[in-house]
Write a protein that holds these residues in place. Structure first.
Motif, short mmCIF file in Angstrom:
data_model
loop_
_atom_site.label_atom_id
_atom_site.label_comp_id
_atom_site.label_asym_id
_atom_site.label_seq_id
_atom_site.Cartn_x
_atom_site.Cartn_y
_atom_site.Cartn_z
N PHE A 293 108.57 22.44 66.84
CA PHE A 293 108.47 22.81 68.17
C PHE A 293 109.61 23.69 68.63
O PHE A 293 109.43 24.58 69.39
CB PHE A 293 108.28 21.49 69.06
N THR A 294 110.86 23.47 68.08
CA THR A 294 112.09 24.01 68.48
C THR A 294 111.87 25.42 68.13
O THR A 294 112.46 26.37 68.95
CB THR A 294 113.29 23.41 67.60
N GLY A 295 111.29 25.86 66.84
CA GLY A 295 111.08 27.35 66.68
C GLY A 295 110.00 27.93 67.68
O GLY A 295 110.20 29.09 68.00
N LEU A 296 109.16 27.24 67.70
CA LEU A 296 108.02 27.71 68.51
C LEU A 296 108.60 27.88 70.05
O LEU A 296 108.22 29.03 70.63
CB LEU A 296 106.97 26.70 68.85
N ALA A 297 109.65 27.12 70.65
CA ALA A 297 110.04 27.24 71.98
C ALA A 297 111.03 28.42 71.81
O ALA A 297 110.79 29.23 72.83
CB ALA A 297 110.72 26.00 72.32
N ARG A 298 111.71 28.75 71.03
CA ARG A 298 112.55 29.94 70.98
C ARG A 298 111.68 30.92 70.71
O ARG A 298 111.79 32.42 71.37
CB ARG A 298 113.46 30.02 69.67
N GLU A 299 110.57 31.06 69.89
CA GLU A 299 109.62 32.11 69.74
C GLU A 299 108.85 32.58 70.97
O GLU A 299 108.82 33.74 71.58
CB GLU A 299 108.68 31.91 68.66
N LEU A 300 108.59 31.65 71.82
CA LEU A 300 107.85 31.60 72.96
C LEU A 300 108.57 32.01 74.29
O LEU A 300 108.08 32.23 75.39
CB LEU A 300 106.86 30.60 73.28
N GLY A 301 109.93 31.73 74.31
CA GLY A 301 110.80 32.02 75.06
C GLY A 301 110.97 31.18 76.15
O GLY A 301 111.41 31.20 77.46
N PHE A 302 111.17 29.72 75.71
CA PHE A 302 111.65 28.71 76.89
C PHE A 302 112.58 27.56 75.89
O PHE A 302 112.37 27.71 74.63
CB PHE A 302 110.52 27.99 77.40
N GLY A 303 113.22 26.84 76.61
CA GLY A 303 114.04 25.91 76.01
C GLY A 303 113.35 24.73 75.35
O GLY A 303 112.30 24.17 75.76
N ALA A 304 114.04 24.30 74.34
CA ALA A 304 113.44 23.09 73.59
C ALA A 304 113.28 21.92 74.26
O ALA A 304 112.24 20.91 74.10
CB ALA A 304 114.24 22.74 72.28
N ASP A 305 114.03 21.77 75.56
CA ASP A 305 113.93 20.30 76.41
C ASP A 305 113.23 20.84 77.62
O ASP A 305 113.37 20.03 78.63
CB ASP A 305 115.44 19.97 76.53
N ALA A 306 112.53 21.93 77.62
CA ALA A 306 112.00 22.30 78.91
C ALA A 306 110.90 21.27 79.31
O ALA A 306 110.26 20.56 78.75
CB ALA A 306 111.01 23.58 78.66
N LEU A 307 110.91 21.22 80.71
CA LEU A 307 109.73 20.32 81.33
C LEU A 307 108.47 21.18 81.49
O LEU A 307 108.14 22.51 81.38
CB LEU A 307 110.42 19.92 82.84
N PRO A 308 107.38 20.43 81.60
CA PRO A 308 106.00 21.04 82.02
C PRO A 308 105.92 22.07 82.98
O PRO A 308 105.46 23.33 82.76
CB PRO A 308 105.12 19.91 82.06
N SER A 309 106.73 22.10 84.05
CA SER A 309 106.70 22.81 85.05
C SER A 309 107.43 23.88 84.97
O SER A 309 107.35 24.93 85.69
CB SER A 309 107.30 22.13 86.45
N GLN A 310 108.11 24.11 83.89
CA GLN A 310 109.03 25.26 83.45
C GLN A 310 108.19 26.21 82.56
O GLN A 310 108.89 27.63 82.36
CB GLN A 310 110.35 24.83 83.00
N LEU A 311 106.97 26.05 82.26
CA LEU A 311 106.26 27.05 81.22
C LEU A 311 105.49 27.91 81.93
O LEU A 311 104.94 27.43 82.88
CB LEU A 311 105.65 26.06 80.11
N ASP A 312 105.28 28.93 81.54
CA ASP A 312 104.26 29.75 82.04
C ASP A 312 102.94 29.97 81.23
O ASP A 312 103.00 29.20 80.10
CB ASP A 312 104.71 31.57 82.28
N VAL A 313 101.72 30.47 81.70
CA VAL A 313 100.64 30.28 81.13
C VAL A 313 100.53 30.86 79.61
O VAL A 313 99.97 30.26 78.69
CB VAL A 313 99.65 30.99 82.08
N HIS A 314 101.42 31.92 79.50
CA HIS A 314 101.32 32.51 78.13
C HIS A 314 101.98 31.64 77.17
O HIS A 314 101.57 31.64 75.96
CB HIS A 314 101.99 33.99 78.22
#
Length: 280
Positions: free
Chosen positions: A224-245
């Motif tokens: 997950f940590t690598g995916l978060a970095r690849e997709l452009g959000f923090g590894a400890d992000a909350l659901p409300s902080q992600l966009d649809v992409h």
């Protein structure tokens, strides 16, 4: 309380009477000759008439029997307008592709959105809703579970703000135009809509606060940590902080090739021009 006042309160009836606002709504929708347009909560028929004058085939949908009778009389000689006395939440929607241009009942906005966005036929909706609702739903990319569940297939935006004085009776709050347009192509294969919705709902409604912990069974933390970095959000992000992409990318990663994400639509494509774009 008079029967008319009771109906207005129960059915959330605030009729748009400002002709300039009506013309702006219909012009902004891009509805043209031959398009099938639904006017949900048709009320006084002013929006239906404006749509018909632009060559659209109009279904004026009205639940209130008294208003429906008036609409039938008003449009008796208008062959392009069909008055449908029905509850939009219960009636069958058109089998063909359709648009919605309407001042919808404020009290059931979310229910109407669920009804329309769960169907395959909706192409675009330009709907007058409470201004705060337009701001909440039209803020693309982040925030609510409903937006996260709808946005792989629909783009959201906001149009003009409409003052409360444009309505009769006058509501307590201003309104605004909420614009919903079907993506072409979608970000997630529609055949996996149920699986995607369950995936996102698990993250929003689970007992774990962060996306990483909520989805740990589907995506191990080390990955997950690598995916978060690849997709452009923090590894400890909350659901409300992600966009649809980002949600679509996580869903694809969790299921291999399942629900493959479609490439973005090129700017200036025919579908984009036909819908007229979104305002936010």
């Amino acid at each position: 309380m008079p029967d008319r006042a009771v109906r207005r309160r129960v059915l959330s009836q605030n009729f748009l009477v400002a002709h300039r606002a009506i013309d702006a709504l219909v012009d902004g929708s891009g509805v043209g000759h031959g398009d099938l347009a639904l006017d949900i909560g048709a009320g006084n028929g002013l929006i239906s008439a404006a749509l018909a004058r632009r060559g659209a085939r109009v279904q004026a949908i009205e639940r209130d029997p008294a208003l429906a009778a008036r609409l039938r009389a008003k449009f008796a000689t208008w062959p392009s307008v069909t008055v449908v006395e029905a509850d939009v939440l219960a009636m069958p929607l058109p089998a063909e592709q359709f648009r919605v241009v309407a001042n919808i009942p404020f009290g059931i906005t979310t229910q109407i959105l669920r009804r329309l966005l769960d169907e395959d036929g909706l192409d675009r909706a330009d709907m007058i809703v409470q201004a705060e609702v337009a701001r909440k739903r039209g803020a693309r990319g982040r925030g609510t579970l409903l937006n996260a569940c709808w946005e792989p297939w629909f783009e959201f935006g906001t149009g003009a703000r409409i003052p409360s004085t444009a309505f009769r009776p006058t509501p307590r709050v201003d309104a605004a135009v909420l614009i919903v347009a079907r993506r072409d192509p979608p970000l997630v294969d529609p055949g996996f809509r149920g699986e995607y919705t369950s995936f996102v709902t698990t993250a929003f409604e689970g007992a774990h606060p962060t996306v990483a912990s909520a989805l740990a069974r589907a995506i191990p933390r080390t990955r997950f940590t690598g995916l978060a970095r690849e997709l452009g959000f923090g590894a400890d992000a909350l659901p409300s902080q992600l966009d649809v992409h980002q949600w679509a990318g996580l869903f694809r990663a969790a299921g291999g090739r399942r629900g493959a994400v479609a490439p973005p639509r090129p700017a200036g494509s025919r579908a984009s021009r036909r819908r007229g774009g979104l305002v936010s």
